[in-house]
Structure formats: C-alpha cells, structure tokens
Write a protein that holds these residues in place. Structure first.
Motif, PDB file in Angstrom:
ATOM      1  N   LEU A 145       7.884  -7.751  -6.580  1.00  0.00           N
ATOM      2  CA  LEU A 145       6.826  -8.302  -6.869  1.00  0.00           C
ATOM      3  C   LEU A 145       5.543  -7.782  -5.978  1.00  0.00           C
ATOM      4  O   LEU A 145       4.993  -8.087  -6.605  1.00  0.00           O
ATOM      5  CB  LEU A 145       7.196 -10.010  -6.213  1.00  0.00           C
ATOM      6  CG  LEU A 145       6.114 -10.862  -7.086  1.00  0.00           C
ATOM      7  CD1 LEU A 145       6.374 -11.140  -8.603  1.00  0.00           C
ATOM      8  CD2 LEU A 145       6.548 -12.050  -6.371  1.00  0.00           C
ATOM      9  N   TYR A 146       5.545  -7.394  -4.893  1.00  0.00           N
ATOM     10  CA  TYR A 146       4.281  -7.012  -4.056  1.00  0.00           C
ATOM     11  C   TYR A 146       4.224  -5.702  -4.786  1.00  0.00           C
ATOM     12  O   TYR A 146       3.080  -5.224  -5.415  1.00  0.00           O
ATOM     13  CB  TYR A 146       5.450  -6.773  -2.494  1.00  0.00           C
ATOM     14  CG  TYR A 146       4.387  -6.037  -1.486  1.00  0.00           C
ATOM     15  CD1 TYR A 146       2.756  -6.756  -1.286  1.00  0.00           C
ATOM     16  CD2 TYR A 146       4.346  -4.744  -1.755  1.00  0.00           C
ATOM     17  CE1 TYR A 146       1.806  -6.039  -0.879  1.00  0.00           C
ATOM     18  CE2 TYR A 146       3.327  -4.463  -0.759  1.00  0.00           C
ATOM     19  CZ  TYR A 146       1.949  -4.517  -0.521  1.00  0.00           C
ATOM     20  OH  TYR A 146       1.129  -3.890   0.249  1.00  0.00           O
ATOM     21  N   GLU A 147       5.548  -4.909  -4.832  1.00  0.00           N
ATOM     22  CA  GLU A 147       5.053  -3.254  -4.956  1.00  0.00           C
ATOM     23  C   GLU A 147       4.452  -3.405  -6.807  1.00  0.00           C
ATOM     24  O   GLU A 147       3.597  -2.853  -6.982  1.00  0.00           O
ATOM     25  CB  GLU A 147       6.613  -2.787  -5.818  1.00  0.00           C
ATOM     26  CG  GLU A 147       6.864  -2.030  -4.780  1.00  0.00           C
ATOM     27  CD  GLU A 147       8.461  -1.145  -4.808  1.00  0.00           C
ATOM     28  OE1 GLU A 147       9.237  -1.763  -6.000  1.00  0.00           O
ATOM     29  OE2 GLU A 147       9.040  -0.936  -3.636  1.00  0.00           O
ATOM     30  N   SER A 148       5.236  -4.534  -7.648  1.00  0.00           N
ATOM     31  CA  SER A 148       4.095  -5.173  -8.884  1.00  0.00           C
ATOM     32  C   SER A 148       2.567  -5.133  -8.723  1.00  0.00           C
ATOM     33  O   SER A 148       1.931  -4.926  -9.953  1.00  0.00           O
ATOM     34  CB  SER A 148       4.743  -5.857  -9.813  1.00  0.00           C
ATOM     35  OG  SER A 148       4.577  -7.358  -9.547  1.00  0.00           O
ATOM     36  N   ARG A 149       2.330  -5.406  -7.682  1.00  0.00           N
ATOM     37  CA  ARG A 149       0.790  -5.797  -7.605  1.00  0.00           C
ATOM     38  C   ARG A 149       0.013  -4.483  -6.883  1.00  0.00           C
ATOM     39  O   ARG A 149      -1.256  -5.029  -7.064  1.00  0.00           O
ATOM     40  CB  ARG A 149       0.684  -7.414  -6.328  1.00  0.00           C
ATOM     41  CG  ARG A 149       1.787  -8.693  -7.336  1.00  0.00           C
ATOM     42  CD  ARG A 149       1.376  -9.291  -5.993  1.00  0.00           C
ATOM     43  NE  ARG A 149       1.632 -10.882  -6.575  1.00  0.00           N
ATOM     44  CZ  ARG A 149       1.825 -12.070  -6.004  1.00  0.00           C
ATOM     45  NH1 ARG A 149       1.124 -12.193  -4.583  1.00  0.00           N
ATOM     46  NH2 ARG A 149       2.203 -13.392  -6.389  1.00  0.00           N
ATOM     47  N   GLY A 179       1.462  -3.000 -17.442  1.00  0.00           N
ATOM     48  CA  GLY A 179       2.718  -2.287 -16.954  1.00  0.00           C
ATOM     49  C   GLY A 179       3.923  -2.875 -17.351  1.00  0.00           C
ATOM     50  O   GLY A 179       3.782  -3.605 -18.292  1.00  0.00           O
ATOM     51  N   PRO A 180       5.023  -2.281 -17.273  1.00  0.00           N
ATOM     52  CA  PRO A 180       6.174  -2.832 -17.656  1.00  0.00           C
ATOM     53  C   PRO A 180       6.599  -3.589 -16.490  1.00  0.00           C
ATOM     54  O   PRO A 180       6.407  -3.874 -16.039  1.00  0.00           O
ATOM     55  CB  PRO A 180       7.058  -1.762 -17.350  1.00  0.00           C
ATOM     56  CG  PRO A 180       6.658  -0.764 -16.108  1.00  0.00           C
ATOM     57  CD  PRO A 180       5.465  -0.950 -16.104  1.00  0.00           C
ATOM     58  N   LEU A 181       7.908  -5.129 -18.187  1.00  0.00           N
ATOM     59  CA  LEU A 181       8.061  -5.572 -16.896  1.00  0.00           C
ATOM     60  C   LEU A 181       9.568  -5.415 -16.060  1.00  0.00           C
ATOM     61  O   LEU A 181       9.809  -4.115 -16.559  1.00  0.00           O
ATOM     62  CB  LEU A 181       9.139  -6.334 -17.900  1.00  0.00           C
ATOM     63  CG  LEU A 181       8.361  -7.522 -18.800  1.00  0.00           C
ATOM     64  CD1 LEU A 181       8.745  -7.761 -20.027  1.00  0.00           C
ATOM     65  CD2 LEU A 181       7.552  -8.510 -17.800  1.00  0.00           C
ATOM     66  N   LEU A 184      12.601 -11.881 -14.814  1.00  0.00           N
ATOM     67  CA  LEU A 184      11.785 -10.985 -15.145  1.00  0.00           C
ATOM     68  C   LEU A 184      10.640 -11.179 -14.719  1.00  0.00           C
ATOM     69  O   LEU A 184       9.965 -11.850 -13.969  1.00  0.00           O
ATOM     70  CB  LEU A 184      11.949 -11.242 -16.516  1.00  0.00           C
ATOM     71  CG  LEU A 184      12.879 -10.734 -17.406  1.00  0.00           C
ATOM     72  CD1 LEU A 184      12.280 -11.041 -18.575  1.00  0.00           C
ATOM     73  CD2 LEU A 184      13.503  -9.596 -17.579  1.00  0.00           C
ATOM     74  N   LEU A 185       9.978  -9.718 -13.818  1.00  0.00           N
ATOM     75  CA  LEU A 185       8.699  -9.906 -13.071  1.00  0.00           C
ATOM     76  C   LEU A 185       8.049  -9.044 -14.119  1.00  0.00           C
ATOM     77  O   LEU A 185       7.975  -8.664 -14.713  1.00  0.00           O
ATOM     78  CB  LEU A 185       9.247  -9.002 -11.996  1.00  0.00           C
ATOM     79  CG  LEU A 185       9.425  -9.435 -10.664  1.00  0.00           C
ATOM     80  CD1 LEU A 185      11.651  -9.516 -11.141  1.00  0.00           C
ATOM     81  CD2 LEU A 185       9.470  -8.946  -9.248  1.00  0.00           C
ATOM     82  N   MET A 186       6.554  -9.889 -14.128  1.00  0.00           N
ATOM     83  CA  MET A 186       5.696 -10.587 -14.949  1.00  0.00           C
ATOM     84  C   MET A 186       4.691  -9.387 -14.575  1.00  0.00           C
ATOM     85  O   MET A 186       4.548 -10.286 -12.975  1.00  0.00           O
ATOM     86  CB  MET A 186       5.371 -11.388 -15.850  1.00  0.00           C
ATOM     87  CG  MET A 186       6.121 -11.187 -17.075  1.00  0.00           C
ATOM     88  SD  MET A 186       5.386 -12.986 -18.029  1.00  0.00           S
ATOM     89  CE  MET A 186       4.182 -11.807 -18.971  1.00  0.00           C
ATOM     90  N   PRO A 187       4.071  -7.712 -14.662  1.00  0.00           N
ATOM     91  CA  PRO A 187       2.943  -6.993 -13.655  1.00  0.00           C
ATOM     92  C   PRO A 187       1.614  -8.240 -13.753  1.00  0.00           C
ATOM     93  O   PRO A 187       0.992  -8.428 -15.019  1.00  0.00           O
ATOM     94  CB  PRO A 187       2.701  -5.595 -13.904  1.00  0.00           C
ATOM     95  CG  PRO A 187       3.444  -6.039 -15.659  1.00  0.00           C
ATOM     96  CD  PRO A 187       4.289  -7.844 -15.693  1.00  0.00           C
TER      97      PRO A 187
END
Length: 220
Positions: free
Chosen positions: A214-218, A180-182, A172-175
């Motif tokens: 992970l990069y996109e979430s940032r 934003g969504p997980l 799971l990637l937390m923003p």
C-alpha cells in the motif's frame, strides 16, 4: 475479496459501476463471464456505507423490501425471512423500528436486506466503518460464523487492513487517483477463520506485506 486504497481513489465509484448505478467510461464489466452493458442494475446486491433502513418500516418490512420490489408476494416470504432474522441475531426485533436498534443490529438488518435481493455477487461498501471497535469485532465474529452458509461471492471495501485480511481470500489495492495497475495479495489463511488469528505469525506477516504494498502504491 476486499478492495483497499486511499480515500478518493475510486473504490466506491468502482462498486457503483459494477452494480450498474454508474456507466463506465471505458473497459467492460462482465458478470459470470458475460458482458451485460447497463443491464446489471438489480442483478447485483449492493450495500452502501450507510444502512439506509427506511425509518417508517419495521425490521421485517425493511428486509422484505427487495422481494416487494421484485413483485413477489409478502405472504409467501414472511416465514423464511423471519427464520433468517433469528439467525442474524435479530430474533425478537422483527417488529422494531430502525431507531430502536443498536448500530450493529442496524447493520445486520441492512446486510440481510441486501442478501434478500438474491444476487450471487454482493458488494459491501465499508459496512462496518461507522461502528466502534468492539461492535466491529462482534460483527466480524458473527460474519465469520455465517460466511460458509452464504454461498455468495462478496466484494468488500474497507480501510481496515486487519479486517481485509481476516475476511478475505484476496485483497486488491487500488492506486491513488486510479493511476497505475491494481495490485493483488492472496490471503492464504485456512478457513474457517477465527478472530484470534489476528495474533498469529502468518497474519502479522500478511498485514506487514499489505502495508508495504500500500505504501509502495502511494509512492510510485
């Protein structure tokens, strides 16, 4: 399941909420499909970043602590815990004190103490984050060998992408800032896992995909 994300995004806070140590501000936390309100405390095994072994207690007595808190007699529990210490690579150190152990051995003792709480869900908050690279690999090897015997659901916080892929079935990637969504990545690698999988094409592709997400979430 591993949980990854930038520092300060709320990973440790999430675990404390799940464990019942902090109240959630909204939403619901359900254990085995049932909401428990604030009554989850003590039902979920939680291992924080530091091992928090009590320095005045031996390894054996540290591992017996969860049973003592629950009021179970030590007399009937010493033998099984002694056997578990052997399987955890701590045979011969049962009567040693924490300051006499290496970093990896302290983490094994802390892990066993967490296991002895009896919770079917285990929350591990960066348990190997303070270890050097070689000791961490030894811990990975040991944990992969033990994984099938635990028969527990494990949630694992880490900043190490390779560790997340090697140990997990889902990531799971937390923003950042929990805005934003997980996002979720399924790790479709066969079990049992081996350390040399790190060099396989499938593993490398998963790592690249995880790093991209992970990069996109940032940047969103």
């Amino acid at each position: 399941m591993s949980v990854i994300g930038a520092s300060g995004c709320g990973k440790s806070t999430l675990f404390k909420v799940i464990a019942g140590l902090l109240p959630q501000s909204q939403g619901e936390v359900a254990l085995q499909g049932c909401g428990h309100g604030g009554n989850r405390l003590g039902q979920i095994a939680y291992m924080p970043q530091q091992d928090l072994l009590l320095p005045w207690r031996t390894v054996l007595d540290n591992c017996l602590l969860p049973l003592e808190i629950k009021g179970r007699t030590k007399k009937n529990k010493v033998a099984p815990v002694w056997d578990m210490l052997e399987r955890f690579g701590l045979g011969g150190y049962e009567l040693a004190y924490p300051h006499e152990l290496s970093g990896g051995m302290r983490q094994r003792a802390a892990f066993l103490r967490t296991l002895m709480t009896g919770g079917e869900l285990m929350l591990l908050d960066e348990p190997f984050g303070a270890l050097d690279a070689m000791t961490k690999r030894d811990m990975h090897r040991w944990l992969l060998e033990l994984w099938g015997e635990l028969r527990r659901t494990v949630m694992f916080i880490t900043h190490d992408l390779e560790e997340a892929i090697l140990l997990s079935d889902r990531v799971l990637l937390m923003p950042p800032g929990s805005h934003g969504p997980l996002r979720e990545l399924n790790v479709e690698l066969p079990r049992p896992r081996r350390l040399d999988m790190n060099y396989g094409h499938g593993f490398v592709a998963l790592r690249a995909e995880l790093e991209r997400r992970l990069y996109e979430s940032r940047t969103i």
